[in-house]
Scaffold this active site. Structure first.
Site, mmCIF file in Angstrom:
data_model
loop_
_atom_site.group_PDB
_atom_site.id
_atom_site.type_symbol
_atom_site.label_atom_id
_atom_site.label_comp_id
_atom_site.label_asym_id
_atom_site.label_seq_id
_atom_site.Cartn_x
_atom_site.Cartn_y
_atom_site.Cartn_z
ATOM 1 N N CYS A 79 0.909 -1.181 -0.084
ATOM 2 C CA CYS A 79 -0.141 0.038 0.046
ATOM 3 C C CYS A 79 0.819 1.348 -0.203
ATOM 4 C CB CYS A 79 -0.996 -0.219 1.371
ATOM 5 S SG CYS A 79 -2.175 -1.346 1.132
ATOM 6 N N HIS B 242 -3.264 7.792 2.746
ATOM 7 C CA HIS B 242 -3.825 6.431 2.078
ATOM 8 C C HIS B 242 -4.982 6.220 2.717
ATOM 9 C CE1 HIS B 242 -3.525 2.670 1.047
ATOM 10 N NE2 HIS B 242 -3.415 1.868 2.225
ATOM 11 N N ASN C 216 -9.972 0.292 0.156
ATOM 12 C CA ASN C 216 -8.636 0.544 0.021
ATOM 13 C C ASN C 216 -8.074 -0.303 -1.266
ATOM 14 O OD1 ASN C 216 -5.842 0.103 0.557
ATOM 15 N ND2 ASN C 216 -5.871 -1.090 2.589
HETATM 16 N N1 ACO Z 1 -18.572 -7.694 9.270
HETATM 17 C C1 ACO Z 1 -19.179 -7.835 10.700
HETATM 18 N N2 ACO Z 1 -18.481 -8.235 11.745
HETATM 19 C C2 ACO Z 1 -16.974 -8.082 11.539
HETATM 20 C C3 ACO Z 1 -16.517 -7.998 10.156
HETATM 21 C C4 ACO Z 1 -17.437 -7.658 9.071
HETATM 22 N N3 ACO Z 1 -16.906 -7.434 7.850
HETATM 23 N N4 ACO Z 1 -15.055 -8.209 10.474
HETATM 24 C C5 ACO Z 1 -14.837 -8.421 11.506
HETATM 25 N N5 ACO Z 1 -15.915 -8.570 12.315
HETATM 26 C C6 ACO Z 1 -16.434 -8.756 13.867
HETATM 27 C C7 ACO Z 1 -15.300 -9.356 14.367
HETATM 28 O O1 ACO Z 1 -15.237 -10.747 14.371
HETATM 29 C C8 ACO Z 1 -15.349 -9.171 15.810
HETATM 30 O O2 ACO Z 1 -16.355 -9.543 16.317
HETATM 31 P P1 ACO Z 1 -16.191 -10.311 17.943
HETATM 32 O O3 ACO Z 1 -15.912 -8.916 18.847
HETATM 33 O O4 ACO Z 1 -17.466 -10.933 18.153
HETATM 34 O O5 ACO Z 1 -14.838 -11.116 17.894
HETATM 35 C C9 ACO Z 1 -15.693 -7.445 15.696
HETATM 36 O O6 ACO Z 1 -16.246 -7.253 14.371
HETATM 37 C C10 ACO Z 1 -14.482 -6.494 16.078
HETATM 38 O O7 ACO Z 1 -13.264 -6.910 14.976
HETATM 39 P P2 ACO Z 1 -12.099 -5.989 15.093
HETATM 40 O O8 ACO Z 1 -11.140 -6.789 14.185
HETATM 41 O O9 ACO Z 1 -11.580 -5.855 16.598
HETATM 42 O O10 ACO Z 1 -12.679 -4.836 14.531
HETATM 43 P P3 ACO Z 1 -11.961 -3.270 14.563
HETATM 44 O O11 ACO Z 1 -12.813 -2.410 15.021
HETATM 45 O O12 ACO Z 1 -10.535 -3.357 14.766
HETATM 46 O O13 ACO Z 1 -11.877 -2.888 12.829
HETATM 47 C C11 ACO Z 1 -10.404 -3.059 10.886
HETATM 48 C C12 ACO Z 1 -11.020 -3.820 12.063
HETATM 49 C C13 ACO Z 1 -11.620 -2.353 10.180
HETATM 50 C C14 ACO Z 1 -9.782 -4.194 9.908
HETATM 51 C C15 ACO Z 1 -9.492 -2.223 11.577
HETATM 52 O O14 ACO Z 1 -8.788 -2.866 12.493
HETATM 53 C C16 ACO Z 1 -8.530 -1.479 10.591
HETATM 54 O O15 ACO Z 1 -8.910 -0.997 9.609
HETATM 55 N N6 ACO Z 1 -7.269 -1.940 10.667
HETATM 56 C C17 ACO Z 1 -6.247 -1.240 9.450
HETATM 57 C C18 ACO Z 1 -6.237 -1.874 8.286
HETATM 58 C C19 ACO Z 1 -5.458 -1.039 7.323
HETATM 59 O O16 ACO Z 1 -5.276 0.027 7.412
HETATM 60 N N7 ACO Z 1 -4.804 -1.670 6.401
HETATM 61 C C20 ACO Z 1 -4.050 -0.910 5.566
HETATM 62 C C21 ACO Z 1 -2.839 -1.745 4.853
HETATM 63 S S1 ACO Z 1 -3.323 -2.899 3.934
HETATM 64 C C22 ACO Z 1 -2.300 -3.251 2.832
HETATM 65 O O17 ACO Z 1 -1.059 -2.827 3.159
HETATM 66 C C23 ACO Z 1 -2.333 -4.551 1.593
#
Ligand code: ACO
Length: 332
Positions: free
Chosen positions: A121, A255, A285
């Site tokens: 990314c 980004h 993304n």
């Molecule tokens: N739909 C519904 N529920 C979901 C989904 C979904 N699509 N995905 C996860 N959940 C659930 C999980 O199972 C979890 O449930 P639980 O509490 O019962 O276990 C709950 O939602 C919370 O999950 P978290 O992973 O803690 O959610 P978080 O608030 O951290 O958000 C996210 C996740 C959006 C991925 C976030 O961590 C994020 O954006 N991280 C950074 C990603 C990024 O910037 N990537 C860039 C680089 S990518 C690259 O280089 C290729």
């Protein structure tokens, strides 16, 4: 030798197929994977993304060439005058030749330097920093820097924590050596200790087979934390090198991975929300394509004018990240 390079024009290309969160949720439900529009929107800011259809000939290379051709045309650059093409991609259509070599042939720039950059990314910032350094050092005078991805090929549609986040697309900038600024400062960073266990795609070709997983995996919370740190620190560093304050930025192009990350970084840097470009809602993304796609959207919407301070930044697997700060110039 020139003192600077400047962005002469931007371009972009998106696949035809737009998939909303609700449509994606319906598709995933058919596989027994549960998600919904509300979760995706509130956690990420994403509302829709574009997905390539290979049957329509939509590939990383075709998107890259379309975006590159548009940037060249808007800059008024004859393809024969291009000295350098750098394509940032983590989803090339083949292992080799490079995507840049294919793009070169499609655009009619045969003979110039052409290579790919793999910094996931963060790739576009890496490619921009490399091209800027090469234009300033010479003998290269004109470059095309492209970010292009088909993330839909490498996301696991059985993993709801990643498959809702990504999209396909390409963005490009036409760069030229210039005696007036231009790119004021750009820096890239990496910390390989945060390896594929944090964010990776481990597949490789070996002995006629794919070894490792062909799908992206991510520790979302760890990436979130590292992204905020890296993006904030690198923006402060380039601002310091350029002798400006982040609060002077008139267009902030972070980004486009997650609106929560973008908002947090802007707040830490003292950048007002209304100068931040937000295309994550429509594109998801798009990895290396995210920053040039967002920049092109802002430029075509008339959001940047001559002399404005512009901050670009990205972060991704490696971990790798970086920022670039520039004065927007509409003429050499
Ligand atoms: N739909 C519904 N529920 C979901 C989904 C979904 N699509 N995905 C996860 N959940 C659930 C999980 O199972 C979890 O449930 P639980 O509490 O019962 O276990 C709950 O939602 C919370 O999950 P978290 O992973 O803690 O959610 P978080 O608030 O951290 O958000 C996210 C996740 C959006 C991925 C976030 O961590 C994020 O954006 N991280 C950074 C990603 C990024 O910037 N990537 C860039 C680089 S990518 C690259 O280089 C290729």
């Amino acid at each position: 030798m020139s003192m600077y390079s400047r962005i002469a024009a931007t371009g972009s290309a998106l696949p035809e197929t737009r998939v909303t969160n609700a449509e994606l949720a319906t598709r995933l439900a058919a596989r027994g994977v549960e998600t919904n529009d509300e979760w995706i929107r509130t956690r990420t800011g994403i509302e829709a993304r574009r997905f390539c259809d290979p049957e329509k000939g939509e590939t990383t290379t075709s998107l890259a060439a379309r975006a590159g051709a548009q940037a060249l045309e808007r800059a008024g650059f004859d393809p024969a005058t291009i000295d350098l093409i750098i394509v940032a991609t983590t989803t090339p259509d083949m292992v080799f030749p490079s995507t840049a070599a294919h793009v070169q042939s499609m655009l009619g720039c045969a003979g110039c330097a052409a290579f790919d950059v793999q910094a996931v990314c963060a790739g576009f910032i890496y490619a921009l920093n490399a091209a800027d350094a090469m234009l300033r050092a010479g003998p290269y005078r004109r470059a095309l820097v492209i970010g292009a991805e088909t993330m839909s090929r490498v996301i696991d549609f059985d993993d709801r924590s990643t498959c809702v986040l990504f999209g396909d697309g390409a963005g490009a900038v036409a760069l030229e050596a210039s005696d007036a600024p231009g790119i004021l400062a750009a820096r890239m960073y990496a910390d390989g200790r945060y390896d594929e266990n944090v964010l990776g795609l481990t597949a490789c070709l070996s002995g006629g087979a794919v070894k490792g997983s062909p799908f992206l995996n991510m520790d979302g919370r760890m990436v979130f934390k590292l992204a905020v740190e890296g993006l904030t620190g690198s923006a402060e560093e380039v601002a310091k090198l350029a002798g400006v304050s982040p609060s002077e930025v008139k267009l902030f192009v972070p980004h486009q991975a997650n609106l929560r990350i973008m908002t947090m970084v802007a707040r830490k840097l003292g950048i007002p929300d209304d100068v931040m470009v937000k295309t994550v809602s429509e594109h998801g993304n798009t990895s290396a394509a995210s920053v040039p796609l967002a920049l092109d959207a802002a430029v075509t919407a008339g959001r940047v004018k001559d002399g404005d301070l512009v901050l670009l930044q990205a972060v991704g697997a490696g971990m790798a990240w970086g920022s670039a700060i520039l004065r927007w110039r509409t003429a050499p």
